[in-house]
Design a protein around this motif. Structure first.
Motif, PDB file in Angstrom:
ATOM      1  N   ALA A   1       0.831  -1.206   0.000  1.00 17.90           N
ATOM      2  CA  ALA A   1       0.000   0.000   0.000  1.00 17.90           C
ATOM      3  C   ALA A   1       0.865   1.255   0.000  1.00 17.90           C
ATOM      4  N   ASN A   2       1.974   1.219   0.742  1.00 20.78           N
ATOM      5  CA  ASN A   2       2.887   2.367   0.754  1.00 20.78           C
ATOM      6  C   ASN A   2       3.512   2.579  -0.620  1.00 20.78           C
ATOM      7  N   ARG A   3       3.906   1.505  -1.252  1.00 21.20           N
ATOM      8  CA  ARG A   3       4.488   1.615  -2.596  1.00 21.20           C
ATOM      9  C   ARG A   3       3.460   2.173  -3.584  1.00 21.20           C
ATOM     10  N   GLU A   4       2.241   1.683  -3.506  1.00 22.62           N
ATOM     11  CA  GLU A   4       1.192   2.152  -4.404  1.00 22.62           C
ATOM     12  C   GLU A   4       0.909   3.636  -4.190  1.00 22.62           C
ATOM     13  N   ARG A   5       0.938   4.097  -2.949  1.00 24.14           N
ATOM     14  CA  ARG A   5       0.707   5.507  -2.656  1.00 24.14           C
ATOM     15  C   ARG A   5       1.815   6.358  -3.256  1.00 24.14           C
ATOM     16  N   VAL A   6       3.075   5.934  -3.100  1.00 21.04           N
ATOM     17  CA  VAL A   6       4.202   6.694  -3.649  1.00 21.04           C
ATOM     18  C   VAL A   6       4.137   6.723  -5.167  1.00 21.04           C
ATOM     19  N   ILE A   7       3.868   5.588  -5.781  1.00 18.25           N
ATOM     20  CA  ILE A   7       3.776   5.532  -7.241  1.00 18.25           C
ATOM     21  C   ILE A   7       2.633   6.416  -7.731  1.00 18.25           C
ATOM     22  N   GLY A   8       1.508   6.394  -7.035  1.00 19.56           N
ATOM     23  CA  GLY A   8       0.382   7.247  -7.409  1.00 19.56           C
ATOM     24  C   GLY A   8       0.726   8.722  -7.282  1.00 19.56           C
ATOM     25  N   SER A   9       1.441   9.089  -6.219  1.00 21.16           N
ATOM     26  CA  SER A   9       1.860  10.478  -6.045  1.00 21.16           C
ATOM     27  C   SER A   9       2.793  10.912  -7.166  1.00 21.16           C
ATOM     28  N   ILE A  10       3.721  10.051  -7.529  1.00 21.31           N
ATOM     29  CA  ILE A  10       4.651  10.381  -8.617  1.00 21.31           C
ATOM     30  C   ILE A  10       3.879  10.545  -9.924  1.00 21.31           C
ATOM     31  N   ARG A  11       2.942   9.671 -10.182  1.00 14.67           N
ATOM     32  CA  ARG A  11       2.149   9.782 -11.416  1.00 14.67           C
ATOM     33  C   ARG A  11       1.359  11.088 -11.462  1.00 14.67           C
ATOM     34  N   ARG A  12       0.681  11.421 -10.348  1.00 10.54           N
ATOM     35  CA  ARG A  12      -0.155  12.627 -10.321  1.00 10.54           C
ATOM     36  C   ARG A  12       0.664  13.904 -10.316  1.00 10.54           C
ATOM     37  N   GLU A  13       1.700  13.959  -9.487  1.00  9.12           N
ATOM     38  CA  GLU A  13       2.404  15.210  -9.254  1.00  9.12           C
ATOM     39  C   GLU A  13       3.584  15.441 -10.185  1.00  9.12           C
ATOM     40  N   VAL A  14       4.103  14.392 -10.814  1.00 10.01           N
ATOM     41  CA  VAL A  14       5.273  14.559 -11.678  1.00 10.01           C
ATOM     42  C   VAL A  14       4.941  14.208 -13.120  1.00 10.01           C
ATOM     43  N   LEU A  15       4.573  12.971 -13.334  1.00 11.19           N
ATOM     44  CA  LEU A  15       4.401  12.495 -14.704  1.00 11.19           C
ATOM     45  C   LEU A  15       3.213  13.141 -15.405  1.00 11.19           C
TER      46      LEU A  15
ATOM     47  N   HIS B   1       2.630  16.256 -15.315  1.00  9.10           N
ATOM     48  CA  HIS B   1       2.988  17.637 -15.626  1.00  9.10           C
ATOM     49  C   HIS B   1       4.264  17.787 -16.437  1.00  9.10           C
ATOM     50  N   ILE B   2       5.094  16.749 -16.439  1.00 14.29           N
ATOM     51  CA  ILE B   2       6.398  16.851 -17.088  1.00 14.29           C
ATOM     52  C   ILE B   2       6.547  15.735 -18.108  1.00 14.29           C
ATOM     53  N   LEU B   3       7.052  16.085 -19.254  1.00 20.12           N
ATOM     54  CA  LEU B   3       7.332  15.095 -20.286  1.00 20.12           C
ATOM     55  C   LEU B   3       8.776  14.632 -20.124  1.00 20.12           C
ATOM     56  N   ILE B   4       8.957  13.355 -19.828  1.00 19.15           N
ATOM     57  CA  ILE B   4      10.298  12.780 -19.715  1.00 19.15           C
ATOM     58  C   ILE B   4      10.801  12.546 -21.135  1.00 19.15           C
ATOM     59  N   THR B   5      11.911  13.177 -21.478  1.00 20.53           N
ATOM     60  CA  THR B   5      12.381  13.127 -22.860  1.00 20.53           C
ATOM     61  C   THR B   5      13.270  11.934 -23.170  1.00 20.53           C
ATOM     62  N   ASN B   6      14.057  11.477 -22.197  1.00 25.82           N
ATOM     63  CA  ASN B   6      14.912  10.311 -22.447  1.00 25.82           C
ATOM     64  C   ASN B   6      15.257   9.626 -21.127  1.00 25.82           C
TER      65      ASN B   6
END
Length: 74
Positions: free
Chosen positions: A3-17, A19-24
């Motif tokens: 559950a902790n891992r899922e929360r962190v991954i969800g936060s990264i998806r919502r707050e980073v991915l 809004h930002i396009l990873i180019t490489n």
């Protein structure tokens, strides 16, 4: 633990991915490192009464009805 891992991954998806396009492949660690620094130094946390995790300040204890800092449910 999962559950902790899922929360962190969800936060990264919502707050980073979202809004930002990873180019490489070399750009991804830079973006994640910046996000980690933001979370650990600047982002407010509910468990700290909306204070960032600054090691020099600690949040005041909030006492509830029974006088203990943790409280007890009836």
């Amino acid at each position: 633990m999962s559950a902790n891992r899922e929360r962190v991954i969800g936060s990264i998806r919502r707050e980073v991915l979202g809004h930002i396009l990873i180019t490489n492949e070399s750009h991804a660690p830079q973006v994640l490192s910046t996000y980690q620094q933001h979370c650990n130094e600047h982002r407010p946390h509910r468990a700290r009464n909306q204070l960032p995790p600054d090691i020099h300040r600690s949040p005041p204890l909030r006492f509830v009805r029974d006088g203990s800092p943790w409280g007890s449910r009836p």
